[in-house]
Design an enzyme around this catalytic site. Structure first.
Site, PDB file in Angstrom:
ATOM      1  N   CYS A   2      85.612 110.873  27.747  1.00 58.52           N
ATOM      2  CA  CYS A   2      86.520 109.926  28.387  1.00 58.52           C
ATOM      3  C   CYS A   2      86.750 108.729  27.468  1.00 58.52           C
ATOM      4  O   CYS A   2      85.832 108.258  26.796  1.00 58.52           O
ATOM      5  CB  CYS A   2      86.037 109.381  29.723  1.00 58.52           C
ATOM      6  SG  CYS A   2      85.716 110.656  30.935  1.00 58.52           S
ATOM      7  N   ARG A  27      88.536 111.889  22.854  1.00 63.05           N
ATOM      8  CA  ARG A  27      87.347 111.762  23.701  1.00 63.05           C
ATOM      9  C   ARG A  27      87.463 112.550  25.009  1.00 63.05           C
ATOM     10  O   ARG A  27      86.489 112.690  25.749  1.00 63.05           O
ATOM     11  CB  ARG A  27      87.093 110.288  24.041  1.00 63.05           C
ATOM     12  CG  ARG A  27      86.878 109.415  22.826  1.00 63.05           C
ATOM     13  CD  ARG A  27      86.649 107.979  23.243  1.00 63.05           C
ATOM     14  NE  ARG A  27      85.467 107.874  24.087  1.00 63.05           N
ATOM     15  CZ  ARG A  27      84.240 107.734  23.642  1.00 63.05           C
ATOM     16  NH1 ARG A  27      84.018 107.660  22.348  1.00 63.05           N
ATOM     17  NH2 ARG A  27      83.225 107.649  24.479  1.00 63.05           N
ATOM     18  N   TRP A  73      87.645 113.426  30.442  1.00 64.92           N
ATOM     19  CA  TRP A  73      86.970 114.702  30.192  1.00 64.92           C
ATOM     20  C   TRP A  73      86.115 114.919  31.437  1.00 64.92           C
ATOM     21  O   TRP A  73      85.130 114.217  31.657  1.00 64.92           O
ATOM     22  CB  TRP A  73      86.095 114.597  28.949  1.00 64.92           C
ATOM     23  CG  TRP A  73      85.478 115.890  28.520  1.00 64.92           C
ATOM     24  CD1 TRP A  73      86.030 116.848  27.716  1.00 64.92           C
ATOM     25  CD2 TRP A  73      84.174 116.381  28.879  1.00 64.92           C
ATOM     26  NE1 TRP A  73      85.152 117.898  27.558  1.00 64.92           N
ATOM     27  CE2 TRP A  73      84.018 117.644  28.255  1.00 64.92           C
ATOM     28  CE3 TRP A  73      83.136 115.889  29.669  1.00 64.92           C
ATOM     29  CZ2 TRP A  73      82.862 118.410  28.384  1.00 64.92           C
ATOM     30  CZ3 TRP A  73      81.983 116.649  29.805  1.00 64.92           C
ATOM     31  CH2 TRP A  73      81.853 117.889  29.161  1.00 64.92           C
ATOM     32  N   ASN A  99      83.779 105.520  32.029  1.00 69.18           N
ATOM     33  CA  ASN A  99      83.330 106.577  31.125  1.00 69.18           C
ATOM     34  C   ASN A  99      81.826 106.688  31.298  1.00 69.18           C
ATOM     35  O   ASN A  99      81.108 105.712  31.074  1.00 69.18           O
ATOM     36  CB  ASN A  99      83.687 106.195  29.677  1.00 69.18           C
ATOM     37  CG  ASN A  99      82.981 107.065  28.649  1.00 69.18           C
ATOM     38  OD1 ASN A  99      82.676 108.214  28.916  1.00 69.18           O
ATOM     39  ND2 ASN A  99      82.728 106.523  27.479  1.00 69.18           N
ATOM     40  N   GLY A 100      81.354 107.845  31.730  1.00 64.52           N
ATOM     41  CA  GLY A 100      79.917 108.028  31.932  1.00 64.52           C
ATOM     42  C   GLY A 100      79.660 108.849  33.173  1.00 64.52           C
ATOM     43  O   GLY A 100      80.570 109.510  33.693  1.00 64.52           O
ATOM     44  N   GLU A 484      77.617 126.783  10.365  1.00 63.19           N
ATOM     45  CA  GLU A 484      78.713 125.828  10.491  1.00 63.19           C
ATOM     46  C   GLU A 484      80.069 126.547  10.453  1.00 63.19           C
ATOM     47  O   GLU A 484      80.981 126.217  11.211  1.00 63.19           O
ATOM     48  CB  GLU A 484      78.594 124.774   9.364  1.00 63.19           C
ATOM     49  CG  GLU A 484      79.692 123.736   9.305  1.00 63.19           C
ATOM     50  CD  GLU A 484      79.857 122.894  10.563  1.00 63.19           C
ATOM     51  OE1 GLU A 484      79.041 122.981  11.488  1.00 63.19           O
ATOM     52  OE2 GLU A 484      80.859 122.166  10.633  1.00 63.19           O
ATOM     53  N   LYS A 488      82.765 126.383  13.461  1.00 63.99           N
ATOM     54  CA  LYS A 488      84.149 125.918  13.248  1.00 63.99           C
ATOM     55  C   LYS A 488      85.130 126.940  13.800  1.00 63.99           C
ATOM     56  O   LYS A 488      86.104 126.581  14.455  1.00 63.99           O
ATOM     57  CB  LYS A 488      84.462 125.699  11.755  1.00 63.99           C
ATOM     58  CG  LYS A 488      83.862 124.497  11.083  1.00 63.99           C
ATOM     59  CD  LYS A 488      84.420 123.169  11.503  1.00 63.99           C
ATOM     60  CE  LYS A 488      83.703 122.598  12.691  1.00 63.99           C
ATOM     61  NZ  LYS A 488      82.540 121.842  12.521  1.00 63.99           N
ATOM     62  N   GLU A 491      84.966 127.158  17.822  1.00 68.41           N
ATOM     63  CA  GLU A 491      85.363 126.004  18.630  1.00 68.41           C
ATOM     64  C   GLU A 491      86.860 125.735  18.599  1.00 68.41           C
ATOM     65  O   GLU A 491      87.391 125.172  19.551  1.00 68.41           O
ATOM     66  CB  GLU A 491      84.564 124.753  18.254  1.00 68.41           C
ATOM     67  CG  GLU A 491      84.886 124.169  16.912  1.00 68.41           C
ATOM     68  CD  GLU A 491      84.036 122.952  16.588  1.00 68.41           C
ATOM     69  OE1 GLU A 491      83.656 122.211  17.499  1.00 68.41           O
ATOM     70  OE2 GLU A 491      83.771 122.733  15.393  1.00 68.41           O
ATOM     71  N   HIS A 507      67.854 142.889  11.852  1.00 68.53           N
ATOM     72  CA  HIS A 507      67.017 142.814  13.056  1.00 68.53           C
ATOM     73  C   HIS A 507      67.859 142.768  14.333  1.00 68.53           C
ATOM     74  O   HIS A 507      67.371 142.368  15.375  1.00 68.53           O
ATOM     75  CB  HIS A 507      66.099 141.592  12.974  1.00 68.53           C
ATOM     76  CG  HIS A 507      65.174 141.645  11.802  1.00 68.53           C
ATOM     77  ND1 HIS A 507      64.095 142.510  11.746  1.00 68.53           N
ATOM     78  CD2 HIS A 507      65.182 140.996  10.611  1.00 68.53           C
ATOM     79  CE1 HIS A 507      63.475 142.365  10.581  1.00 68.53           C
ATOM     80  NE2 HIS A 507      64.122 141.452   9.870  1.00 68.53           N
ATOM     81  N   LYS A 606      85.245 114.829  21.547  1.00 67.19           N
ATOM     82  CA  LYS A 606      84.668 114.406  20.264  1.00 67.19           C
ATOM     83  C   LYS A 606      83.298 113.750  20.434  1.00 67.19           C
ATOM     84  O   LYS A 606      82.392 114.002  19.667  1.00 67.19           O
ATOM     85  CB  LYS A 606      85.648 113.442  19.594  1.00 67.19           C
ATOM     86  CG  LYS A 606      85.242 113.006  18.214  1.00 67.19           C
ATOM     87  CD  LYS A 606      85.493 114.101  17.210  1.00 67.19           C
ATOM     88  CE  LYS A 606      85.048 113.731  15.824  1.00 67.19           C
ATOM     89  NZ  LYS A 606      84.739 114.940  15.046  1.00 67.19           N
TER      90      LYS A 606
HETATM   91  C1  F6R Z   1      81.508 120.456  16.006  1.00 64.66           C
HETATM   92  C2  F6R Z   1      81.252 119.114  16.478  1.00 64.66           C
HETATM   93  C3  F6R Z   1      80.100 118.903  17.375  1.00 64.66           C
HETATM   94  C4  F6R Z   1      79.372 117.604  16.973  1.00 64.66           C
HETATM   95  C5  F6R Z   1      78.253 117.301  17.987  1.00 64.66           C
HETATM   96  C6  F6R Z   1      77.446 116.095  17.577  1.00 64.66           C
HETATM   97  O1  F6R Z   1      82.605 120.499  15.153  1.00 64.66           O
HETATM   98  O2  F6R Z   1      81.957 118.203  16.167  1.00 64.66           O
HETATM   99  O3  F6R Z   1      79.236 119.984  17.370  1.00 64.66           O
HETATM  100  O4  F6R Z   1      78.848 117.774  15.696  1.00 64.66           O
HETATM  101  O5  F6R Z   1      78.825 117.088  19.238  1.00 64.66           O
HETATM  102  O6  F6R Z   1      78.246 114.970  17.509  1.00 64.66           O
HETATM  103  P1  F6R Z   1      77.787 113.676  16.732  1.00 64.66           P
HETATM  104  O7  F6R Z   1      77.666 114.029  15.307  1.00 64.66           O
HETATM  105  O8  F6R Z   1      78.874 112.685  16.987  1.00 64.66           O
HETATM  106  O9  F6R Z   1      76.470 113.264  17.311  1.00 64.66           O
END
Ligand code: F6R
Length: 611
Positions: A2, A27, A73, A99-100, A484, A488, A491, A507, A606
Site C-alpha cells: 500500500c 507498493r 495491496w 498502510n499496515g 535468482e 525472476k 514472478e 535427486h 515492491k
Molecule cells: C524479487 C523481489 C523480492 C524482494 C523481497 C525482499 O524480485 O523483489 O523477492 O527481494 O521482497 O525485499 P527487500 O529487499 O526490499 O527486503
C-alpha cells in the site's frame, strides 16, 4: 504494501496526490482512492490501477488544497471499490488512509458493533477510523488526542493519515512499522510512503520514527511521541533526482533498471574502491571492524532476491574470511528462537529497508544482544535505522517490482565487506586481494558487455515464452544465480520455474526433464566447470533443452547445449554479478512476449511490509 500520499498547502491537492500515487503504485495496485475537501469531505475510489481512478474522476470537480490518497495491496477484504481506501468514520466527518495491518481489529470491530457502529467494508482500516471516532465523540478532547489514545490500543503496523471535514487545514499522521516520510515545503506539507511523491516540490524531509504522530495545522507542524512527548525532528536534505524515478525512455522500469547496472554498480564502488591504490573502505564497517573481524559466526537474514544475494555472500565470505556464515530467511529466523551468541554478527539485507520479516528478525537478533549490520538501498528506511551500522548499496530507486539492480549492488557491497574482513584477518594473500579489487572495479564494463547480448536473449525468450515450466541449474557461486533466475522468471511471467544446485538434479528434479523442458545452466569457467558439464550431459541424455550461460570463448558447452549465451570472464567469486544479467533480460523479454505486466506483476508488491 500500500502506498499513501497526503497534501495540505496552497496548491491543488488532486494532481499532486494522483502523481504521487502513480509513483507509489509499485507498493500495491489493486485499487486506489482519494479524499478531498471540495464542498464537504468527499471520498473517490475505484478498483484497479491509479489510472482507472483517474479515468473515473475525469469529469469531477476536484478543487481542494488538502487531500489524502491511497493505492492498495489487499490484506483484509478483496480488492473492490468498497474495500479501497480512504475510509470514512460513521458520521463521514473523518477519513483515513492506512498502510499496515491492525491485528486486533476483529475484537475492536465487535466492541464497536456492540456500540452501534455499522461497517461498510471488510477492512481493518475502517475499524481503525471508527475506533478513533468513537474515542473522539465520547470524550471532550482534540482529534489528535483521540488518535493518540487509539494508537496506544491498536496492535499491529500502521502508517496513517487522517483528514477532518471540520478542520480544512489539518492533517494528522502517525507511523509504527510502516514507512512514512514527511515533506516540508513553503507553507505546504506532504506525507508519503517514500520520498518519490515529494521530491518534485521540496527536498526537506523528516523520516518519521515508530510511535510518532505529526499534526499539521494552520501552516505549522508538530511531532509528538505516542507518549505525548514533543519530538525535535531531524530534517534531511534529499539528494534524490527526479529523473531517477522516471522511465527515461524505456518501456518498463525493470528494463531501465537492468540497463542501469553498469552505473549502479559503479556508484556502489565509487569512493570505496580504487584498485590502483589498493584502497577499499566501506565507511560503515570501519568503526566496527574489530567486532566483525572477530565474529565467531555471521548470520545473514533477508527475503527473496535479497536472500539470494545473501547466499552469494555466504560463499564469498566463507571463502575469503574463513568465518562460518549461515543464511536464513528472515521469516523463518524470526519465529524459530535461533541461537545467537555474543560474538555473532547478523547482516540484514534489504532493498526497500521496509520488509516486515527482515525488520522483525533484526529486532529479535538485537534483543539477543547481536551486533547488526545492514545492507540497504533506501536511505533512511526502517531497516537502515534499526541496524547498529551498515552500508548503503547506492543503486538508486528501484521501482520495477522484480529486483534487478538492487541484487547486483547488494552482492557488490557484500563482496567489498568480505574483502575488507579477509584483509584484516589475514586470510587472503596480498596478491589475491589486489587481483580481486581490480576485477571488481572492472565489473561495470563487463556488465555493459553482457547487456549487449540482449538481441540474442530476446530470440531465446521467444522459444521459452510458450513453456509451462523451466529449470535453472548452477553450482558454487552460480547456484544462487540459478535461484535468482528462476525467481525472476516466475514472478513476472508466471512460468513455473525452479532453481537447483546442479548436482541435486539427480535427486529428484531430473524426473521432470523431457523435450518440453527448458533447462538453464550457468556453466561459466570456474572450479565446478567440469562437474557442470557432466550435468549438462545428463540433461541432454534425457532430451532436455539446454540454454547455457558460458564464459566467452567456451566451445565445449557450445557443442552440447541448444543455445549458449557467452558472458565476459571474471574471477569466479564475482561471476554472479555478470552471469545474472542474461537471466534478468530473459525473464523481462519472456514476460513482455507473454503480455504480462512487467513492472506490476499480479499479487506482488515492491515493499512487503506485512509478515
Ligand atoms: C524479487 C523481489 C523480492 C524482494 C523481497 C525482499 O524480485 O523483489 O523477492 O527481494 O521482497 O525485499 P527487500 O529487499 O526490499 O527486503
Amino acid at each position: 504494501m500500500c502506498g499513501i500520499v497526503a497534501y495540505v498547502g496552497h496548491r491543488q491537492a488532486y494532481p499532486i496526490i494522483l502523481k504521487g500515487l502513480k509513483r507509489l503504485e509499485y507498493r500495491g495496485y489493486d485499487s486506489a482512492g482519494i479524499a478531498l475537501l471540495n464542498g464537504g469531505l468527499n471520498v473517490y475510489k475505484k478498483r484497479g490501477k491509479v489510472a482507472d481512478l483517474e479515468n473515473h474522476l475525469a469529469d469531477e470537480s476536484l478543487n481542494s488544497t488538502i487531500g489524502i490518497g491511497h493505492t492498495r495491496w489487499a490484506t483484509h477484504g478483496e480488492p473492490n471499490d468498497i474495500n479501497a481506501h480512504p475510509h470514512y468514520s460513521s458520521d463521514e466527518k473523518l477519513a483515513i488512509i492506512h498502510n499496515g495491518i491492525i491485528e486486533n481489529y476483529a475484537s475492536l470491530k465487535k466492541e464497536l458493533e456492540d456500540r452501534g457502529h455499522v461497517f461498510r467494508s471488510q477492512t481493518d482500516s475502517e475499524v481503525f477510523i471508527h475506533f478513533i471516532e468513537d474515542i473522539y465523540n465520547n470524550n471532550d478532547i482534540e482529534l489528535e488526542e483521540a488518535v493518540r489514545i487509539a494508537l496506544s490500543k491498536v496492535i499491529g503496523a500502521y502508517a496513517i493519515v487522517i483528514m477532518d471535514s471540520s478542520e480544512p487545514d489539518k492533517l494528522i499522521a502517525a507511523r509504527k512499522g510502516s514507512p512514512m516520510v514527511f515533506g516540508i515545503g513553503e507553507n505546504e506539507f506532504f506525507i508519503a510512503s517514500d520520498a518519490t511523491p515529494i521530491i518534485e516540490y521540496t527536498n526537506k524531509v523528516v523520516y518519521l520514527n515508530d510511535y510518532e504522530i505529526v499534526v499539521v495545522k494552520g501552516g505549522e507542524f508538530s511531532i509528538k511521541s505516542i507518549e505525548n512527548e514533543v519530538m525535535t525532528p531531524y530534517i534531511h536534505e534529499l539528494d534524490l533526482k527526479l529523473e531517477s524515478i522516471e522511465k527515461g525512455g524505456f518501456d518498463h522500469f525493470m528494463l531501465k533498471e537492468i540497463y542501469e547496472q553498469p552505473r549502479s554498480i559503479a556508484d556502489c564502488l565509487r569512493g570505496r574502491l580504487v584498485s590502483s591504490q589498493g584502497h577499499l573502505v566501506l565507511g560503515g564497517l570501519i568503526e566496527h571492524m574489530n567486532k566483525i573481524v572477530n565474529a565467531d559466526r555471521i548470520m545473514i537474514v533477508a527475503c527473496g532476491t535479497s536472500w539470494h544475494a545473501g547466499l552469494v555472500a555466504e560463499y564469498v565470505i566463507e571463502e575469503l574470511t574463513r568465518i562460518p556464515v549461515e543464511v536464513e530467511y528472515a521469516s523463518e529466523f524470526r519465529y524459530r528462537n535461533p541461537i545467537i551468541r555474543e560474538n555473532d554478527v547478523v547482516i540484514a539485507i534489504s532493498q526497500s529497508g521496509e520488509t516486515a520479516d527482515t525488520l522483525a528478525a533484526i529486532e529479535l537478533a538485537k534483543s539477543k544482544g547481536a551486533f547488526i549490520f545492514g545492507v540497504c538501498n533506501v536511505v533512511g528506511s526502517s531497516i537502515a535505522r534499526a541496524t547498529h551500522a551498515g552500508a548503503y548499496t547506492h543503486a538508486g530507486p528501484e521501482i520495477g517490482v522484480a529486483s534487478t539492480k538492487a541484487f547486483t549492488a547488494q552482492v557488490t557491497v557484500l563482496t567489498m565487506m568480505a574483502l575488507m574482513i579477509a584483509e584484516k584477518r589475514g586470510t587472503i594473500s596480498a596478491s589475491t586481494f589486489h587481483a580481486i579489487l581490480a576485477d571488481l572495479e572492472s565489473i561495470p564494463q563487463k556488465v555493459e558487455r553482457a547487456l549487449k547480448l540482449d538481441g540474442q536473449i530476446k530470440a531465446i525468450a521467444e522459444m521459452v515464452a510458450s513453456s509451462n515450466n523451466a529449470l535453472y541449474l548452477g553450482r558454487g557461486y552460480n547456484f544462487p544465480v540459478a535461484l535468482e533466475g528462476a525467481l525472476k522468471l516466475k514472478e513476472i511471467s508466471y512460468i513455473h520455474a525452479e532453481g537447483y544446485p546442479a548436482a541435486e538434479m539427480k535427486h529428484g528434479p531430473i524426473a521432470l526433464i523431457d523435450e518440453e523442458m527448458p533447462v538453464f545452466v550457468i556453466a561459466t569457467h570456474d572450479s565446478g566447470y567440469e562437474k557442470i558439464v557432466s550435468n549438462i550431459q545428463e540433461v541432454k541424455a534425457r532430451k532436455g533443452k539446454v540454454i547455457a550461460v558460458v564464459t566467452e570463448g567456451d566451445t565445449l558447452v557450445q557443442s552440447m547445449a541448444d543455445y549458449t549465451i557467452q558472458v565476459p570472464d571474471t574471477n569466479e567469486i564475482l561471476m554472479p554479478l555478470v552471469s545474472v544479467i542474461p537471466l534478468q533480460l530473459l525473464s523481462y523479454h519472456v514476460a513482455v512476449i507473454r503480455g504480462c505486466n512487467v513492472d506490476q506483476p499480479r499479487n506482488l508488491a515492491k515493499s512487503v511490509t506485512v509478515e
